[in-house]
Design a protein around this motif. Sequence first.
Motif, PDB file in Angstrom:
ATOM      1  N   GLU A 195       0.827  -1.207   0.000  1.00  0.00           N
ATOM      2  CA  GLU A 195       0.000   0.000   0.000  1.00  0.00           C
ATOM      3  C   GLU A 195       0.865   1.264   0.000  1.00  0.00           C
ATOM      4  O   GLU A 195       0.585   2.220  -0.710  1.00  0.00           O
ATOM      5  N   ARG A 196       1.916   1.238   0.808  1.00  0.00           N
ATOM      6  CA  ARG A 196       2.806   2.398   0.836  1.00  0.00           C
ATOM      7  C   ARG A 196       3.544   2.551  -0.496  1.00  0.00           C
ATOM      8  O   ARG A 196       3.740   3.668  -0.993  1.00  0.00           O
ATOM      9  N   ALA A 197       3.945   1.416  -1.080  1.00  0.00           N
ATOM     10  CA  ALA A 197       4.615   1.463  -2.377  1.00  0.00           C
ATOM     11  C   ALA A 197       3.671   2.001  -3.447  1.00  0.00           C
ATOM     12  O   ALA A 197       4.069   2.803  -4.293  1.00  0.00           O
ATOM     13  N   LYS A 198       2.419   1.585  -3.396  1.00  0.00           N
ATOM     14  CA  LYS A 198       1.424   2.073  -4.361  1.00  0.00           C
ATOM     15  C   LYS A 198       1.262   3.584  -4.234  1.00  0.00           C
ATOM     16  O   LYS A 198       1.236   4.301  -5.251  1.00  0.00           O
ATOM     17  N   ASP A 199       1.158   4.083  -3.017  1.00  0.00           N
ATOM     18  CA  ASP A 199       0.993   5.524  -2.812  1.00  0.00           C
ATOM     19  C   ASP A 199       2.179   6.299  -3.383  1.00  0.00           C
ATOM     20  O   ASP A 199       2.006   7.372  -3.978  1.00  0.00           O
ATOM     21  N   TYR A 200       3.378   5.757  -3.203  1.00  0.00           N
ATOM     22  CA  TYR A 200       4.554   6.438  -3.740  1.00  0.00           C
ATOM     23  C   TYR A 200       4.487   6.488  -5.267  1.00  0.00           C
ATOM     24  O   TYR A 200       4.761   7.533  -5.883  1.00  0.00           O
ATOM     25  N   ILE A 201       4.114   5.364  -5.875  1.00  0.00           N
ATOM     26  CA  ILE A 201       4.010   5.304  -7.332  1.00  0.00           C
ATOM     27  C   ILE A 201       3.007   6.334  -7.840  1.00  0.00           C
ATOM     28  O   ILE A 201       3.273   7.068  -8.799  1.00  0.00           O
ATOM     29  N   LEU A 202       1.857   6.414  -7.197  1.00  0.00           N
ATOM     30  CA  LEU A 202       0.820   7.343  -7.649  1.00  0.00           C
ATOM     31  C   LEU A 202       1.286   8.792  -7.555  1.00  0.00           C
ATOM     32  O   LEU A 202       0.897   9.634  -8.376  1.00  0.00           O
ATOM     33  N   HIS A 203       2.115   9.094  -6.577  1.00  0.00           N
ATOM     34  CA  HIS A 203       2.639  10.455  -6.437  1.00  0.00           C
ATOM     35  C   HIS A 203       3.666  10.772  -7.529  1.00  0.00           C
ATOM     36  O   HIS A 203       4.034  11.945  -7.700  1.00  0.00           O
ATOM     37  N   CYS A 204       4.125   9.755  -8.241  1.00  0.00           N
ATOM     38  CA  CYS A 204       5.101   9.974  -9.306  1.00  0.00           C
ATOM     39  C   CYS A 204       4.440  10.227 -10.662  1.00  0.00           C
ATOM     40  O   CYS A 204       5.152  10.555 -11.623  1.00  0.00           O
ATOM     41  N   GLN A 205       3.098  10.081 -10.748  1.00  0.00           N
ATOM     42  CA  GLN A 205       2.441  10.367 -12.029  1.00  0.00           C
ATOM     43  C   GLN A 205       2.393  11.874 -12.235  1.00  0.00           C
ATOM     44  O   GLN A 205       1.944  12.619 -11.377  1.00  0.00           O
ATOM     45  N   SER A 206       2.868  12.307 -13.403  1.00  0.00           N
ATOM     46  CA  SER A 206       2.980  13.728 -13.705  1.00  0.00           C
ATOM     47  C   SER A 206       1.686  14.265 -14.308  1.00  0.00           C
ATOM     48  O   SER A 206       0.767  13.519 -14.635  1.00  0.00           O
ATOM     49  N   TYR A 207       1.660  15.576 -14.485  1.00  0.00           N
ATOM     50  CA  TYR A 207       0.479  16.248 -15.046  1.00  0.00           C
ATOM     51  C   TYR A 207       0.181  15.789 -16.468  1.00  0.00           C
ATOM     52  O   TYR A 207      -0.956  15.858 -16.933  1.00  0.00           O
ATOM     53  N   ASP A 208       1.226  15.272 -17.182  1.00  0.00           N
ATOM     54  CA  ASP A 208       1.024  14.890 -18.578  1.00  0.00           C
ATOM     55  C   ASP A 208       0.639  13.423 -18.738  1.00  0.00           C
ATOM     56  O   ASP A 208       0.424  12.953 -19.854  1.00  0.00           O
ATOM     57  N   GLY A 209       0.567  12.691 -17.634  1.00  0.00           N
ATOM     58  CA  GLY A 209       0.140  11.295 -17.687  1.00  0.00           C
ATOM     59  C   GLY A 209       1.240  10.285 -17.477  1.00  0.00           C
ATOM     60  O   GLY A 209       0.984   9.169 -17.029  1.00  0.00           O
ATOM     61  N   GLY A 210       2.483  10.653 -17.826  1.00  0.00           N
ATOM     62  CA  GLY A 210       3.596   9.744 -17.611  1.00  0.00           C
ATOM     63  C   GLY A 210       4.065   9.765 -16.164  1.00  0.00           C
ATOM     64  O   GLY A 210       3.505  10.467 -15.320  1.00  0.00           O
ATOM     65  N   PHE A 211       5.110   8.999 -15.887  1.00  0.00           N
ATOM     66  CA  PHE A 211       5.645   8.910 -14.524  1.00  0.00           C
ATOM     67  C   PHE A 211       7.105   9.334 -14.517  1.00  0.00           C
ATOM     68  O   PHE A 211       7.880   8.980 -15.410  1.00  0.00           O
ATOM     69  N   GLY A 212       7.466  10.091 -13.493  1.00  0.00           N
ATOM     70  CA  GLY A 212       8.856  10.440 -13.263  1.00  0.00           C
ATOM     71  C   GLY A 212       9.470   9.476 -12.270  1.00  0.00           C
ATOM     72  O   GLY A 212       8.756   8.757 -11.561  1.00  0.00           O
ATOM     73  N   CYS A 226       8.493   1.154 -14.876  1.00  0.00           N
ATOM     74  CA  CYS A 226       8.651   0.704 -13.489  1.00  0.00           C
ATOM     75  C   CYS A 226       7.367   0.911 -12.699  1.00  0.00           C
ATOM     76  O   CYS A 226       6.977   0.051 -11.886  1.00  0.00           O
ATOM     77  N   ALA A 227       6.688   2.025 -12.934  1.00  0.00           N
ATOM     78  CA  ALA A 227       5.442   2.317 -12.213  1.00  0.00           C
ATOM     79  C   ALA A 227       4.348   1.338 -12.593  1.00  0.00           C
ATOM     80  O   ALA A 227       3.717   0.708 -11.722  1.00  0.00           O
ATOM     81  N   ILE A 228       4.098   1.191 -13.881  1.00  0.00           N
ATOM     82  CA  ILE A 228       2.978   0.369 -14.341  1.00  0.00           C
ATOM     83  C   ILE A 228       3.230  -1.116 -14.106  1.00  0.00           C
ATOM     84  O   ILE A 228       2.337  -1.849 -13.661  1.00  0.00           O
ATOM     85  N   ALA A 229       4.452  -1.576 -14.372  1.00  0.00           N
ATOM     86  CA  ALA A 229       4.759  -2.986 -14.126  1.00  0.00           C
ATOM     87  C   ALA A 229       4.656  -3.312 -12.640  1.00  0.00           C
ATOM     88  O   ALA A 229       4.157  -4.383 -12.264  1.00  0.00           O
ATOM     89  N   SER A 230       5.104  -2.399 -11.782  1.00  0.00           N
ATOM     90  CA  SER A 230       5.010  -2.628 -10.336  1.00  0.00           C
ATOM     91  C   SER A 230       3.562  -2.732  -9.891  1.00  0.00           C
ATOM     92  O   SER A 230       3.188  -3.642  -9.126  1.00  0.00           O
ATOM     93  N   LEU A 231       2.730  -1.797 -10.339  1.00  0.00           N
ATOM     94  CA  LEU A 231       1.314  -1.829  -9.970  1.00  0.00           C
ATOM     95  C   LEU A 231       0.653  -3.113 -10.446  1.00  0.00           C
ATOM     96  O   LEU A 231      -0.182  -3.693  -9.754  1.00  0.00           O
ATOM     97  N   ARG A 232       1.029  -3.556 -11.638  1.00  0.00           N
ATOM     98  CA  ARG A 232       0.461  -4.803 -12.174  1.00  0.00           C
ATOM     99  C   ARG A 232       0.921  -6.005 -11.359  1.00  0.00           C
ATOM    100  O   ARG A 232       0.118  -6.869 -11.004  1.00  0.00           O
ATOM    101  N   SER A 348       7.760 -16.200 -26.259  1.00  0.00           N
ATOM    102  CA  SER A 348       6.861 -15.120 -25.867  1.00  0.00           C
ATOM    103  C   SER A 348       7.363 -14.461 -24.590  1.00  0.00           C
ATOM    104  O   SER A 348       8.010 -15.089 -23.747  1.00  0.00           O
ATOM    105  N   LEU A 349       7.043 -13.178 -24.448  1.00  0.00           N
ATOM    106  CA  LEU A 349       7.578 -12.367 -23.362  1.00  0.00           C
ATOM    107  C   LEU A 349       6.534 -12.110 -22.284  1.00  0.00           C
ATOM    108  O   LEU A 349       5.359 -11.899 -22.577  1.00  0.00           O
ATOM    109  N   PHE A 350       6.963 -12.150 -21.029  1.00  0.00           N
ATOM    110  CA  PHE A 350       6.145 -11.739 -19.894  1.00  0.00           C
ATOM    111  C   PHE A 350       6.518 -10.296 -19.607  1.00  0.00           C
ATOM    112  O   PHE A 350       7.552 -10.009 -19.002  1.00  0.00           O
ATOM    113  N   SER A 351       5.681  -9.391 -20.070  1.00  0.00           N
ATOM    114  CA  SER A 351       6.045  -7.966 -20.098  1.00  0.00           C
ATOM    115  C   SER A 351       6.401  -7.411 -18.730  1.00  0.00           C
ATOM    116  O   SER A 351       7.299  -6.570 -18.593  1.00  0.00           O
ATOM    117  N   GLU A 352       5.701  -7.843 -17.687  1.00  0.00           N
ATOM    118  CA  GLU A 352       5.882  -7.248 -16.364  1.00  0.00           C
ATOM    119  C   GLU A 352       7.248  -7.536 -15.759  1.00  0.00           C
ATOM    120  O   GLU A 352       7.729  -6.787 -14.909  1.00  0.00           O
TER     121      GLU A 352
END
Length: 363
Positions: A195-212, A226-232, A348-352
């Motif tokens: 949960e704490r890791a998720k909150d940190y990831i969400l705070h990294c989403q920028s105004y333009d939609g991507g993640f820093g 890193c953000a999207i694969a982690s959340l998945r 075949s690749l496991f994207s995450e």
Amino acid sequence: MESAESSLERHPSSPSSHHSAIFDKDRHITFLQMMYQLLPPPYQLQEINRLTLAYFVISGLDILGALDRVDKDAVANWVLSLQVRPRNKADRHSGQFFGFLGSRTSQFPPVVNRDLLPNNSHLASTYCALAILKIVGYKLSNNDFESLLTSMRNLQQPDGSFMPIHTGAETDLRFVYCAAAISFMLDDWSGMDKERAKDYILHCQSYDGGFGLVPGAESHGGATYCAIASLRLMGFLEDDLLSGSAMSSVIDVPLLLDWLVQRLGTDGGFQGRPNKVSDTCYAFWIGAVLRILGGHKFIDKGALRGFLLACQSEYGGFGKVPGELPDLYHSYYGFTAFGLLEEPHLLSLFSELGITGRAAMEV
């Protein structure tokens, strides 16, 4: 969309004789075998990251269906020799991290008063170690990773981010991803507070939609992966967000999707951020995020394939851009990109996790 030929015209340093219309699998295998046997002198400065370089080689061979070219037992034994274990159970709570070292060099720290100084095991090296072990078929259940997971909690910060080593290190999304990938591969999430890791990831989403990489930083292709694969991996994203209601997601999917599509260059490749040239590795970093989101239909596969083939070296492997000599990093992500494009005769690749689906399912 610009053709592969017109893409080459943008890079006069890339002679047309070097550009092939086919994915040269046999030459890529030879390139990786050479890297497996002896790394060229320029890699000496990367000796401390030898485990990561080995990951690129071993996982690359797996993607190419050529894992039989290496001694899998020898590889597993070498990786396991880099594992750091505590002297006793009390050491697990000493603040140190008991994972894997990045190389043989860092296995022998200086001796002070006959006691070893704190170990140098690293979160990214640990991710690479576990991935290699899964790839070569080593059963992770045969090893006791309790110390690794218990001590990994020492690396998580109050804001949910992770340090890669127990002291004096930066914190950003790269190491949140490593912690999530380690937990997923071990099928044990006791080493991190999701949960704490998720909150940190969400705070990294920028105004333009991507993640820093950190909150407030510029959006970046690698950080976004890193953000999207982690959340998945942590179970906070559905399998295919675009097949259902994206508005119910923990992230702003439409805004992110818009940012991702804008990374497609006129030469068919992907850039990592605005006003940068297309780069081989972002064909994976951006392409994998689109795959995870279910948005891979937005990729012009023919144009992307043309760009990647323009980056393919006559020596095997891939350069960063057309005309550059190949290196292990860009070669590996060239292979993973072709895995995402479902190139014939590649696994075949496991994207995450960025490894083959076969290896990802090993237990």
